[in-house]
Write an enzyme that holds these catalytic residues in place. Structure first.
Site, PDB file in Angstrom:
ATOM      1  N   LYS A  48       5.689  17.970   0.488  1.00 24.05           N
ATOM      2  CA  LYS A  48       6.244  16.811   1.212  1.00 24.05           C
ATOM      3  C   LYS A  48       7.031  17.273   2.429  1.00 24.05           C
ATOM      4  CE  LYS A  48      10.293  15.004  -0.204  1.00 24.05           C
ATOM      5  NZ  LYS A  48      11.301  14.904   0.867  1.00 24.05           N
ATOM      6  N   ASN A  49       7.860  18.301   2.249  1.00 24.15           N
ATOM      7  CA  ASN A  49       8.748  18.713   3.342  1.00 24.15           C
ATOM      8  C   ASN A  49       8.006  19.419   4.478  1.00 24.15           C
ATOM      9  OD1 ASN A  49      10.854  17.573   2.038  1.00 24.15           O
ATOM     10  ND2 ASN A  49      11.883  19.496   1.480  1.00 24.15           N
ATOM     11  N   ARG A 120      15.507   9.779   5.824  1.00 22.35           N
ATOM     12  CA  ARG A 120      16.179  10.368   6.976  1.00 22.35           C
ATOM     13  C   ARG A 120      15.273  11.312   7.779  1.00 22.35           C
ATOM     14  NH1 ARG A 120      19.025  14.498   7.363  1.00 22.35           N
ATOM     15  NH2 ARG A 120      20.858  13.456   8.161  1.00 22.35           N
ATOM     16  N   CYS A 144      23.599   9.782   2.766  1.00 19.12           N
ATOM     17  CA  CYS A 144      22.707   9.654   1.627  1.00 19.12           C
ATOM     18  C   CYS A 144      23.442  10.182   0.410  1.00 19.12           C
ATOM     19  CB  CYS A 144      21.401  10.402   1.860  1.00 19.12           C
ATOM     20  SG  CYS A 144      21.589  12.164   1.785  1.00 19.12           S
ATOM     21  N   ARG A 149      25.298  14.475   5.787  1.00 20.42           N
ATOM     22  CA  ARG A 149      24.080  14.889   6.491  1.00 20.42           C
ATOM     23  C   ARG A 149      24.009  14.422   7.942  1.00 20.42           C
ATOM     24  NH1 ARG A 149      19.101  14.701   2.261  1.00 20.42           N
ATOM     25  NH2 ARG A 149      18.257  16.277   3.629  1.00 20.42           N
ATOM     26  N   PRO A 150      24.840  14.987   8.820  1.00 16.47           N
ATOM     27  CA  PRO A 150      24.806  14.602  10.232  1.00 16.47           C
ATOM     28  C   PRO A 150      23.548  15.125  10.949  1.00 16.47           C
ATOM     29  CG  PRO A 150      26.326  16.429   9.894  1.00 16.47           C
ATOM     30  CD  PRO A 150      25.810  16.040   8.538  1.00 16.47           C
ATOM     31  N   VAL A 151      23.351  14.664  12.202  1.00 14.45           N
ATOM     32  CA  VAL A 151      22.214  15.150  12.997  1.00 14.45           C
ATOM     33  C   VAL A 151      22.705  15.736  14.328  1.00 14.45           C
ATOM     34  CG1 VAL A 151      20.360  13.759  11.985  1.00 14.45           C
ATOM     35  CG2 VAL A 151      21.775  12.779  13.786  1.00 14.45           C
ATOM     36  N   ASP A 152      23.973  16.204  14.325  1.00  9.62           N
ATOM     37  CA  ASP A 152      24.557  16.735  15.560  1.00  9.62           C
ATOM     38  C   ASP A 152      23.774  17.926  16.124  1.00  9.62           C
ATOM     39  OD1 ASP A 152      25.534  17.879  13.122  1.00  9.62           O
ATOM     40  OD2 ASP A 152      26.991  19.032  14.276  1.00  9.62           O
ATOM     41  N   LEU A 153      23.213  18.759  15.240  1.00 11.98           N
ATOM     42  CA  LEU A 153      22.503  19.947  15.739  1.00 11.98           C
ATOM     43  C   LEU A 153      21.222  19.549  16.474  1.00 11.98           C
ATOM     44  CD1 LEU A 153      22.910  22.222  12.573  1.00 11.98           C
ATOM     45  CD2 LEU A 153      24.308  22.223  14.644  1.00 11.98           C
ATOM     46  N   ASP A 334      16.931  22.599  -3.239  1.00 10.62           N
ATOM     47  CA  ASP A 334      16.066  21.600  -3.860  1.00 10.62           C
ATOM     48  C   ASP A 334      15.633  21.982  -5.284  1.00 10.62           C
ATOM     49  OD1 ASP A 334      16.303  20.021  -1.646  1.00 10.62           O
ATOM     50  OD2 ASP A 334      14.293  20.401  -0.866  1.00 10.62           O
ATOM     51  N   ILE A 356      24.764  24.404   0.432  1.00 11.98           N
ATOM     52  CA  ILE A 356      24.068  23.662   1.504  1.00 11.98           C
ATOM     53  C   ILE A 356      24.603  22.236   1.641  1.00 11.98           C
ATOM     54  CG2 ILE A 356      21.829  22.948   2.432  1.00 11.98           C
ATOM     55  CD1 ILE A 356      21.907  25.935   2.148  1.00 11.98           C
ATOM     56  N   ARG A 426       9.309   9.092  -4.194  1.00 12.03           N
ATOM     57  CA  ARG A 426       9.406   9.579  -2.821  1.00 12.03           C
ATOM     58  C   ARG A 426       8.859  10.997  -2.717  1.00 12.03           C
ATOM     59  NH1 ARG A 426      14.871  10.273  -1.039  1.00 12.03           N
ATOM     60  NH2 ARG A 426      13.646  11.259   0.573  1.00 12.03           N
TER      61      ARG A 426
HETATM   62  C1  UD1 Z   1      15.572  19.682   4.577  1.00  8.75           C
HETATM   63  C2  UD1 Z   1      14.727  19.193   3.419  1.00  8.75           C
HETATM   64  C3  UD1 Z   1      15.571  18.983   2.171  1.00  8.75           C
HETATM   65  C4  UD1 Z   1      16.350  20.255   1.854  1.00  8.75           C
HETATM   66  C5  UD1 Z   1      17.123  20.744   3.069  1.00  8.75           C
HETATM   67  C6  UD1 Z   1      17.789  22.095   2.858  1.00  8.75           C
HETATM   68  C7  UD1 Z   1      12.984  17.950   4.534  1.00  8.75           C
HETATM   69  C8  UD1 Z   1      12.356  16.642   4.815  1.00  8.75           C
HETATM   70  N1  UD1 Z   1      14.082  17.947   3.802  1.00  8.75           N
HETATM   71  O1  UD1 Z   1      16.517  18.655   4.859  1.00  8.75           O
HETATM   72  O2  UD1 Z   1      14.718  18.648   1.081  1.00  8.75           O
HETATM   73  O3  UD1 Z   1      17.260  20.000   0.796  1.00  8.75           O
HETATM   74  O4  UD1 Z   1      16.231  20.893   4.206  1.00  8.75           O
HETATM   75  O5  UD1 Z   1      16.870  23.044   2.473  1.00  8.75           O
HETATM   76  O6  UD1 Z   1      12.469  18.989   4.899  1.00  8.75           O
HETATM   77  N2  UD1 Z   1      23.421  19.744   9.145  1.00  8.75           N
HETATM   78  C9  UD1 Z   1      24.405  19.496  10.091  1.00  8.75           C
HETATM   79  N3  UD1 Z   1      24.026  18.975  11.296  1.00  8.75           N
HETATM   80  C10 UD1 Z   1      22.718  18.720  11.593  1.00  8.75           C
HETATM   81  C11 UD1 Z   1      21.723  18.984  10.634  1.00  8.75           C
HETATM   82  C12 UD1 Z   1      22.116  19.507   9.405  1.00  8.75           C
HETATM   83  O7  UD1 Z   1      25.589  19.728   9.844  1.00  8.75           O
HETATM   84  O8  UD1 Z   1      22.437  18.251  12.704  1.00  8.75           O
HETATM   85  C13 UD1 Z   1      23.821  20.289   7.828  1.00  8.75           C
HETATM   86  C14 UD1 Z   1      23.434  19.384   6.659  1.00  8.75           C
HETATM   87  O9  UD1 Z   1      24.401  18.364   6.451  1.00  8.75           O
HETATM   88  C15 UD1 Z   1      23.360  20.375   5.523  1.00  8.75           C
HETATM   89  C16 UD1 Z   1      22.819  21.640   6.211  1.00  8.75           C
HETATM   90  O10 UD1 Z   1      23.084  21.487   7.602  1.00  8.75           O
HETATM   91  O11 UD1 Z   1      24.639  20.643   5.024  1.00  8.75           O
HETATM   92  C17 UD1 Z   1      21.342  21.879   6.020  1.00  8.75           C
HETATM   93  O12 UD1 Z   1      20.638  20.698   6.349  1.00  8.75           O
HETATM   94  P1  UD1 Z   1      19.143  20.737   6.904  1.00  8.75           P
HETATM   95  O13 UD1 Z   1      18.584  22.103   6.715  1.00  8.75           O
HETATM   96  O14 UD1 Z   1      19.133  20.165   8.275  1.00  8.75           O
HETATM   97  O15 UD1 Z   1      18.426  19.738   5.899  1.00  8.75           O
HETATM   98  P2  UD1 Z   1      17.315  18.675   6.241  1.00  8.75           P
HETATM   99  O16 UD1 Z   1      16.424  19.168   7.312  1.00  8.75           O
HETATM  100  O17 UD1 Z   1      17.940  17.340   6.369  1.00  8.75           O
END
Ligand code: UD1
Length: 448
Positions: A48-49, A120, A144, A149-153, A334, A356, A426
């Protein structure tokens, strides 16, 4: 495979979704009577991922992308198909684990809240949309169950590539009228999603992009290989530094989705708990190196024959062991909940540290209700082995927590009822059918 017009496909999708929803409502329950050993063969689905970012890659080209080995019955795949349809991406009739996506023109730049809030990973349309059209409005995914789980990066990286981004009314509003430019981006934290979004965006940017401290997950490599098949110039996949040289245009390609390492790992842990022998077909043991050591230490026998992995445990007691989640190649977050379930029955004790996500121990109270002895302190959990788990009524809280409760139920004495299983729909294809075929006493019942 014929590619259908948008309206037809959307109607067809909706119709299929509705009829299957009636038969398999997310409000259903799973009933498990524990105590059966698992013996048999399971064909592991496509990841899925990996599938989700690969689907978003279709936005980058006006030529078709054919994805094979897709886990088509997952609700996340259906949700993302709806998001892509909304943008103008035409989807062929999904069949035989294959999905054809074609974006001759992007007709809309908006990924609406109603769809993004369901999943997300929809935020992965941001980079491709911006790279292809210079404009994107994507709803913020929101929190969630497992953390903020921000998207700042994602946003900071796209800004470094020249995008103008503001947050308005809960939407990420991004534009790059002159196109994106290559940039050097050093992630302060490893992020799978941000690496994927920026890697896709960089394929069509002017000049070279260097992503440092990039994620190294097999799903990143899979996406990169698909992009290369579409004509992208990418080096360093699987390493912390990925270099992408932008090209004018990407073209048609066919790609086979990598096997789901999390599903494979879930079955390996299942056998650890129940005993028996499982042959896991079409998978890649090398993607689970961080799990193999702890599982062997616990008492699992692991062999592989080509693409098959054969796991067995016959009689020996489980031994406690410690794990800490980390970005790949470390222990996957996971699989943390499932591994913790295994530790509940170990001789002695084990410790699980989650690095994580900040709130990923929601399965603990449910496992304790089944008789486990788990205490959480900060981001660690101490699990003291107990002789038995006992069936109970429990509630699934997120995707992987749901899997951990199923594993617990497979070995618990008596019957367990698992509620709120829409999380499982899902991300695990045919989990009930796969377990039934290996001797588990498990069924899905309508919640009436
Ligand atoms: C993906 C996987 C999810 C898995 C996770 C970690 C998918 C669809 N989902 O989620 O199943 O559990 O990787 O292996 O592939 N973070 C920030 N800012 C950002 C983005 C992330 O602070 O902009 C933080 C997150 O809150 C978290 C960490 O970075 O603490 C890792 O998150 P990330 O690797 O981005 O996870 P996802 O891509 O959402």
């Amino acid at each position: 495979m014929p590619v259908q017009k948008k309206a037809n496909v959307t109607e067809l999708h909706t119709a299929r979704h509705d009829s299957s929803e009636k038969a398999r409502s997310g409000m259903d329950k799973i009933l498990v009577r524990g105590g059966s050993r698992l013996n048999g063969t399971i064909a592991v689905s496509g990841a899925k991922n990996a599938a989700l970012p690969l689907m978003c890659a279709a936005i980058l080209s006006d030529e078709p992308l054919q994805l094979r080995n897709m886990p088509l019955s997952l609700n996340d795949i259906k949700t993302l198909t709806a998001v892509l349809n909304e943008l103008g991406v035409v989807s062929g009739t999904p069949e035989d684990h294959t999905l054809m996506l074609h974006a001759p023109a992007i007709t809309c730049h908006k990924a609406p809240y109603d769809l993004v809030r369901k999943m997300r990973a929809s935020v992965l349309v941001l980079g491709p949309l911006l790279a292809r059209t210079g404009q994107a409005d994507v709803s913020l995914p929101g929190g969630c169950a497992i953390g903020t789980r921000p998207v700042d990066l994602h946003i900071d990286g796209l800004r470094a590539m020249g995008a103008d981004i503001s947050i308005e009314g809960g939407y990420i509003k991004a534009s790059a009228p002159q196109g994106l430019k290559g940039a050097e981006i050093n992630f302060p934290k490893v992020s799978v999603g941000a690496t994927e979004n920026l890697m896709m965006a960089a394929t069509l940017a002017a000049g070279e992009t260097i992503l440092s401290n990039a994620a190294r997950e097999p799903e990143i490599v899979d996406l990169g290989e698909c992009l290369i098949a579409m004509g992208a110039q990418i080096e360093g996949l699987g390493s912390p530094v990925i270099r992408i040289r932008g090209v004018e245009k990407l073209h048609a390609a066919t790609h086979h989705v990598v096997p789901d390492r999390i599903e494979t790992g879930t079955w390996m842990i299942a056998v650890c708990l129940t005993g028996g022998t499982l042959r896991l077909q079409k998978t890649r043991l090398e993607h689970l190196s961080a799990l193999i050591g702890p599982l062997k230490e616990a008492g699992l026998k692991i062999e592989h024959e080509g693409d098959d992995v054969i796991v067995s445990r016959n009689g020996r007691p489980l031994r406690g062991t410690d794990i800490m989640t980390e970005p790949y190649p470390g222990f996957p977050t996971d699989l943390q909940a499932q591994f913790m379930t295994m530790l509940t029955l170990c001789v002695g004790a084990g410790m699980v540290t989650e690095t994580i996500f900040e709130n990923r121990f929601m399965h603990v109270p449910e496992l304790n209700r089944m008789g486990a002895d788990i205490r959480v302190q900060g981001n660690s959990a101490i699990i003291r082995g107990v002789p038995d788990l006992v069936g109970a009524e429990v509630m699934a809280t997120d995707l992987r927590a749901s899997a951990s409760l199923i594993l617990a139920a497979l070995v618990a004495q008596g019957e367990t009822t698992i509620n709120r299983i829409y999380h499982l729909d899902r991300g695990y294809e045919n989990i009930v059918e796969k377990l039934q075929s290996c001797g588990a006493d498990i069924e899905r019942v309508a919640n009436i």
